[in-house]
Design a protein around this motif. Structure first.
Motif, mmCIF file in Angstrom:
data_model
loop_
_atom_site.group_PDB
_atom_site.id
_atom_site.type_symbol
_atom_site.label_atom_id
_atom_site.label_comp_id
_atom_site.label_asym_id
_atom_site.label_seq_id
_atom_site.Cartn_x
_atom_site.Cartn_y
_atom_site.Cartn_z
ATOM 1 N N GLY A 258 0.801 -1.127 -0.046
ATOM 2 C CA GLY A 258 -0.123 -0.006 0.114
ATOM 3 C C GLY A 258 0.720 1.144 0.095
ATOM 4 N N GLY A 259 1.978 1.206 0.583
ATOM 5 C CA GLY A 259 2.571 2.329 0.793
ATOM 6 C C GLY A 259 3.794 2.273 -0.527
ATOM 7 N N LEU A 260 4.237 1.353 -1.011
ATOM 8 C CA LEU A 260 5.065 1.415 -2.100
ATOM 9 C C LEU A 260 4.331 1.821 -3.532
ATOM 10 C CD1 LEU A 260 7.111 -2.095 -1.767
ATOM 11 C CD2 LEU A 260 8.053 0.440 -1.665
ATOM 12 N N GLY A 261 3.059 1.728 -3.475
ATOM 13 C CA GLY A 261 2.188 2.189 -4.625
ATOM 14 C C GLY A 261 2.608 3.403 -4.875
ATOM 15 N N HIS A 262 2.680 4.541 -4.091
ATOM 16 C CA HIS A 262 2.751 5.763 -4.678
ATOM 17 C C HIS A 262 4.312 6.038 -4.134
ATOM 18 C CE1 HIS A 262 0.217 5.564 -0.464
ATOM 19 N NE2 HIS A 262 1.334 5.991 -0.357
ATOM 20 N N ALA A 263 4.948 5.240 -3.717
ATOM 21 C CA ALA A 263 6.249 5.784 -3.576
ATOM 22 C C ALA A 263 7.238 5.293 -4.981
ATOM 23 C CB ALA A 263 6.901 4.719 -2.304
ATOM 24 N N LEU A 264 6.776 4.236 -5.534
ATOM 25 C CA LEU A 264 7.293 3.808 -6.619
ATOM 26 C C LEU A 264 7.514 4.817 -7.989
ATOM 27 C CD1 LEU A 264 6.347 0.173 -6.747
ATOM 28 C CD2 LEU A 264 8.682 0.922 -6.311
ATOM 29 N N PRO A 265 6.811 5.566 -8.005
ATOM 30 C CA PRO A 265 6.514 6.714 -9.060
ATOM 31 C C PRO A 265 7.827 7.574 -8.836
ATOM 32 C CG PRO A 265 4.325 6.694 -8.588
ATOM 33 C CD PRO A 265 5.243 5.467 -7.328
ATOM 34 N N TYR A 266 8.339 7.807 -7.722
ATOM 35 C CA TYR A 266 9.027 8.715 -7.562
ATOM 36 C C TYR A 266 10.719 8.111 -7.869
ATOM 37 C CZ TYR A 266 6.216 12.094 -5.475
ATOM 38 O OH TYR A 266 5.196 12.921 -5.208
ATOM 39 N N LEU A 267 10.546 6.938 -8.338
ATOM 40 C CA LEU A 267 11.900 6.437 -9.081
ATOM 41 C C LEU A 267 11.913 7.169 -10.648
ATOM 42 C CD1 LEU A 267 11.594 2.425 -8.523
ATOM 43 C CD2 LEU A 267 13.420 4.431 -7.636
ATOM 44 N N ILE A 268 11.047 7.980 -10.839
ATOM 45 C CA ILE A 268 10.796 8.899 -12.149
ATOM 46 C C ILE A 268 11.926 9.962 -11.561
ATOM 47 C CG2 ILE A 268 9.717 10.068 -13.997
ATOM 48 C CD1 ILE A 268 7.432 7.940 -13.298
ATOM 49 N N PRO A 269 12.900 10.377 -12.412
ATOM 50 C CA PRO A 269 13.721 11.577 -12.230
ATOM 51 C C PRO A 269 13.108 12.838 -12.142
ATOM 52 C CG PRO A 269 14.618 10.880 -14.037
ATOM 53 C CD PRO A 269 13.562 9.878 -13.643
#
Length: 325
Positions: A258-269
């Motif tokens: 649940g937390g990683l779902g909206h954290a992973l997009p910030y791998l985009i620079p």
């Protein structure tokens, strides 16, 4: 040649006495598995428990016939040979693993066991020279072939429509209590509680990598915390909610996801691209939680949406205001 370098014998290398001994031990194991199923299911699913008890009695009858044939042909001493001693022989799940199977998979496993036993008896009969032994093995193969139909008849006898519906409903309830409820609680906690730290970091730093690290730490930390909390909160003995480790795994894994779902997009620079995608993910997550509540917990969809979406929006807004300020 391979049998000389292996701790197991090939089926083709077994003597006729060893084939009979293997059949005896296999019937004994199958009866034990069926009785284990019946014992586990007796309290919640008495109809299915009776079905498995009758199947165990059938296996006992087969074992007695095999022992009588062994006594007549080879004497009283039966060699100790089991499935695990024979290369290529069909395997059974360990009883302690099989007992953890859901109700429907237990029933399906029983039918598979009968089919495997039929194939074994046919192979054994084909390579046996003694006429009486060959007849016995052929008869047992035919009996095993008829067991699937007999099992269906037993199921029909002990599981009428109302009983089957009650047992299926009870199994569904157990699935919800053990997996869905703690998993849903974890998903809600992971999705909502991490919104504020992730988006506060995002708007305070406008650094995608830093935001991702904060989100990763918050998600994993929350998952570990929720998993241990759920497992320690209830041993499941009185509440009937199932094994603590299962609930802990469900809660911990879903909290982290649940937390990683909206954290992973910030791998985009690119900050704004990552933020827009993260906001879309949050929207999807919150509505998915509302749907799961409605589907499995029978919460009215409007009320579930109001609780989850409104609560998530407030936490998201708080994070953005704190980070932007």
């Amino acid at each position: 040649m391979l049998s000389y370098f292996s701790s197991r014998k090939r089926f083709s290398d077994l003597t006729e006495q060893e084939v009979l001994a293997l059949a005896i031990s296999s019937e004994e194991d199958d009866a034990r598995i069926y009785r284990g199923f019946a014992e586990r299911l007796r309290a919640e699913f008495p109809g299915t428990a009776k079905m498995f008890e009758e199947m165990a009695r059938e296996e006992d009858g087969h074992r007695r016939r095999l022992i009588e044939r062994h006594q007549a042909r080879f004497g009283e001493v039966i060699p100790l040979i089991r499935r695990e001693h024979v290369s290529g022989y069909y395997a059974r799940r360990p009883v302690w693993l099989a007992e953890n199977l859901p109700l429907e998979k237990m029933r399906a496993l029983a039918f598979d066991m009968e089919r495997q036993a039929e194939a074994f008896y046919r192979s054994a009969a084909a390579r046996t020279k003694d006429a009486e032994t060959r007849k016995l093995l052929g008869d047992l193969a035919a009996a095993e072939a008829g067991h699937e139909k007999k099992a269906e008849a037993l199921e029909a006898r002990h599981l009428d429509g109302e009983t089957r519906a009650d047992e299926d409903q009870s199994a569904h309830r157990q699935f919800v209590l053990t997996w869905v409820q703690p998993g849903l609680a974890g998903l809600m906690d992971g999705s909502v509680s991490t919104l504020a730290p992730i988006f506060a970091t995002a708007f305070a730093t406008q650094n995608p990598w830093t935001t991702f690290l904060v989100g990763l730490a918050a998600s994993v930390g929350a998952g570990i915390s929720m998993g241990f909390t759920e497992a320690a909160s209830d041993d499941g003995q009185l509440s009937g909610r199932g094994a603590p480790w299962k609930r802990g795994v469900a809660s911990g894994v879903m909290t982290t996801l649940g937390g990683l779902g909206h954290a992973l997009p910030y791998l985009i620079p690119h900050f704004w691209t990552a933020t827009v995608i993260a906001l879309i993910v949050v929207f999807v997550e919150l509505w998915a939680i509302a749907w799961i509540q409605n589907r499995y917990m029978e919460t009215p969809f409007f009320r579930a949406a109001l609780q989850v979406v409104l609560g998530g929006a407030l936490v998201l807004g708080a994070g953005i205001l704190i980070g932007g300020g």
